[in-house]
Motif scaffolding. Sequence first.
Motif, PDB file in Angstrom:
ATOM      1  N   VAL A 232       0.874  -1.186   0.000  1.00 37.91           N
ATOM      2  CA  VAL A 232       0.000   0.000   0.000  1.00 37.91           C
ATOM      3  C   VAL A 232       0.902   1.223   0.000  1.00 37.91           C
ATOM      4  O   VAL A 232       1.745   1.384   0.899  1.00 37.91           O
ATOM      5  CB  VAL A 232      -0.925   0.002   1.228  1.00 37.91           C
ATOM      6  N   ARG A 233       0.722   2.087  -0.977  1.00 35.01           N
ATOM      7  CA  ARG A 233       1.628   3.216  -1.173  1.00 35.01           C
ATOM      8  C   ARG A 233       0.922   4.543  -0.920  1.00 35.01           C
ATOM      9  O   ARG A 233      -0.305   4.647  -1.015  1.00 35.01           O
ATOM     10  CB  ARG A 233       2.212   3.188  -2.581  1.00 35.01           C
ATOM     11  N   SER A 234       1.710   5.575  -0.623  1.00 37.04           N
ATOM     12  CA  SER A 234       1.160   6.907  -0.366  1.00 37.04           C
ATOM     13  C   SER A 234       0.790   7.579  -1.675  1.00 37.04           C
ATOM     14  O   SER A 234       1.619   7.640  -2.596  1.00 37.04           O
ATOM     15  CB  SER A 234       2.173   7.765   0.387  1.00 37.04           C
ATOM     16  N   PRO A 235      -0.429   8.129  -1.763  1.00 35.41           N
ATOM     17  CA  PRO A 235      -0.820   8.808  -3.001  1.00 35.41           C
ATOM     18  C   PRO A 235      -0.269  10.215  -3.132  1.00 35.41           C
ATOM     19  O   PRO A 235      -0.330  10.806  -4.210  1.00 35.41           O
ATOM     20  CB  PRO A 235      -2.345   8.832  -2.902  1.00 35.41           C
ATOM     21  N   ILE A 236       0.238  10.780  -2.039  1.00 34.37           N
ATOM     22  CA  ILE A 236       0.769  12.143  -2.067  1.00 34.37           C
ATOM     23  C   ILE A 236       2.068  12.193  -1.280  1.00 34.37           C
ATOM     24  O   ILE A 236       2.387  11.280  -0.501  1.00 34.37           O
ATOM     25  CB  ILE A 236      -0.220  13.172  -1.469  1.00 34.37           C
ATOM     26  N   ALA A 237       2.805  13.275  -1.482  1.00 35.43           N
ATOM     27  CA  ALA A 237       3.988  13.531  -0.667  1.00 35.43           C
ATOM     28  C   ALA A 237       3.585  14.324   0.562  1.00 35.43           C
ATOM     29  O   ALA A 237       2.714  15.186   0.498  1.00 35.43           O
ATOM     30  CB  ALA A 237       5.019  14.293  -1.484  1.00 35.43           C
ATOM     31  N   GLY A 238       4.195  14.013   1.683  1.00 38.86           N
ATOM     32  CA  GLY A 238       3.857  14.739   2.910  1.00 38.86           C
ATOM     33  C   GLY A 238       4.403  14.043   4.133  1.00 38.86           C
ATOM     34  O   GLY A 238       5.409  13.320   4.064  1.00 38.86           O
ATOM     35  N   ILE A 239       3.718  14.258   5.245  1.00 36.41           N
ATOM     36  CA  ILE A 239       4.122  13.680   6.525  1.00 36.41           C
ATOM     37  C   ILE A 239       3.042  12.712   6.986  1.00 36.41           C
ATOM     38  O   ILE A 239       1.847  13.017   6.911  1.00 36.41           O
ATOM     39  CB  ILE A 239       4.346  14.778   7.572  1.00 36.41           C
ATOM     40  N   VAL A 240       3.475  11.550   7.483  1.00 32.13           N
ATOM     41  CA  VAL A 240       2.528  10.571   8.006  1.00 32.13           C
ATOM     42  C   VAL A 240       1.975  11.095   9.330  1.00 32.13           C
ATOM     43  O   VAL A 240       2.732  11.349  10.271  1.00 32.13           O
ATOM     44  CB  VAL A 240       3.205   9.203   8.220  1.00 32.13           C
ATOM     45  N   THR A 241       0.668  11.305   9.368  1.00 34.83           N
ATOM     46  CA  THR A 241       0.037  11.843  10.576  1.00 34.83           C
ATOM     47  C   THR A 241      -0.702  10.775  11.381  1.00 34.83           C
ATOM     48  O   THR A 241      -1.068  11.014  12.521  1.00 34.83           O
ATOM     49  CB  THR A 241      -0.956  12.959  10.203  1.00 34.83           C
ATOM     50  N   ARG A 242      -0.902   9.611  10.792  1.00 34.51           N
ATOM     51  CA  ARG A 242      -1.584   8.530  11.526  1.00 34.51           C
ATOM     52  C   ARG A 242      -1.238   7.189  10.901  1.00 34.51           C
ATOM     53  O   ARG A 242      -1.170   7.066   9.682  1.00 34.51           O
ATOM     54  CB  ARG A 242      -3.100   8.732  11.497  1.00 34.51           C
ATOM     55  N   VAL A 243      -0.996   6.189  11.742  1.00 36.75           N
ATOM     56  CA  VAL A 243      -0.807   4.812  11.300  1.00 36.75           C
ATOM     57  C   VAL A 243      -1.762   3.951  12.105  1.00 36.75           C
ATOM     58  O   VAL A 243      -1.725   3.946  13.336  1.00 36.75           O
ATOM     59  CB  VAL A 243       0.642   4.328  11.509  1.00 36.75           C
ATOM     60  N   SER A 244      -2.655   3.269  11.410  1.00 35.74           N
ATOM     61  CA  SER A 244      -3.677   2.485  12.112  1.00 35.74           C
ATOM     62  C   SER A 244      -3.597   1.003  11.792  1.00 35.74           C
ATOM     63  O   SER A 244      -4.570   0.279  11.951  1.00 35.74           O
ATOM     64  CB  SER A 244      -5.075   3.012  11.756  1.00 35.74           C
TER      65      SER A 244
END
Length: 384
Positions: free
Chosen positions: A201-213
């Motif tokens: 599962v990959r990130s669709p945008i660049a940024g900062i991870v704010t939550r991991v569930s």
Amino acid sequence: MTSQKHWLMTGAAVIAALGIGFAGARFIDTPGESSGADHAEAGHEEEEGRTGFVSLDPAQAAAAGVTVVQVQRGGGGELKLPGRIAFAPGAEAAVDAPLAGAVTRVHVGVGDRVSTGAALITLRSPDGAASRAEADAASAEADAARAAEARDRTLFEKGWISRARLDVTAAQARRAEADLRAARARVGAYGAPGAGGLTIVRSPIAGIVTRVSAAPGQVLHEEALQVAAVSDPRRLEVVFNAPPAAAALLRAGDAITSTVGGREAFPGVIVAIAPANADGVVVVRARVSGEAPPAGSVVSARVRTREAPETIVVPQEAVQSIDGVPSVFVAEAEGFRAHPVVTGRTSESGIEITSGLNGSERIAGAGAFLLKAELAKGEAEHGH
């Protein structure tokens, strides 16, 4: 008898003299009484002319702390509205796993900075394995159909088979290619799982991870597939609610200034104004310029409305309530006279005057309350 007549005549003469003297005195006093009445009436007219007037020359006014300012034009309003810092549209992504399965690895933690396409988690999914097998089978069928079409085309060119036979083979090849495209699309939607069903599962945008569930070993079901959230902190905006009357004064492109607690103010520009919702609230969005507080921060936004060139504006301290009526003290040759006015919008820069001034006056600004106190004092003394 003669003596008695003498005394009677003498008494009548005295009475007559006294009468003439009283009449004469009354006649003489009349002009004086008229002059006093005229004086009283003139004094009353003079007093009427001094109503609302405070006698204070410029030097005395300056010494007392009363400043004189020129009435200004071109007033705009300044609205103060509560708001919050939020991510701009597309700047926050809640990432779901594309299909159910067991988490085998978590690649990131909260606060990690990721690029577009970076791996967030890996999971193993039976559905993923099935989709990969279907895609592989569709690929094999498409290869076979294309080979059959190529063979029949060669035979047709040699005259060994009919055109109808070639057309059937070509149609089968097109259908096999369509099935392959559909199978590959499903595999892509599922995150391109491998033959064993492993899916990243990959990130669709660049940024900062704010939550991991998600956690290793956790089984994700179709009802709960969310695994992480990623936000771009560079794309923030101010969102605030405004009443329709206030929103009518705003336009896209208007500048705003926002503050959060003791932080320095940061600028922004209004980018969108939504129609009033069912609750009568207008949502206004503004793009933030420069460094802004984190998302979720409560802010106080100040929006400068557009100026109206003909609007008269005076300092806030210039408007004083006299007998419950808003008034300003207009400077005259010998002092200041209170003029009733009708006020409009109020902002930090001043108060709009919609009626009562023509714009050419010089008025008392700072210290106008001292003139109000002096006026009240003079009226109290006059009442006694």
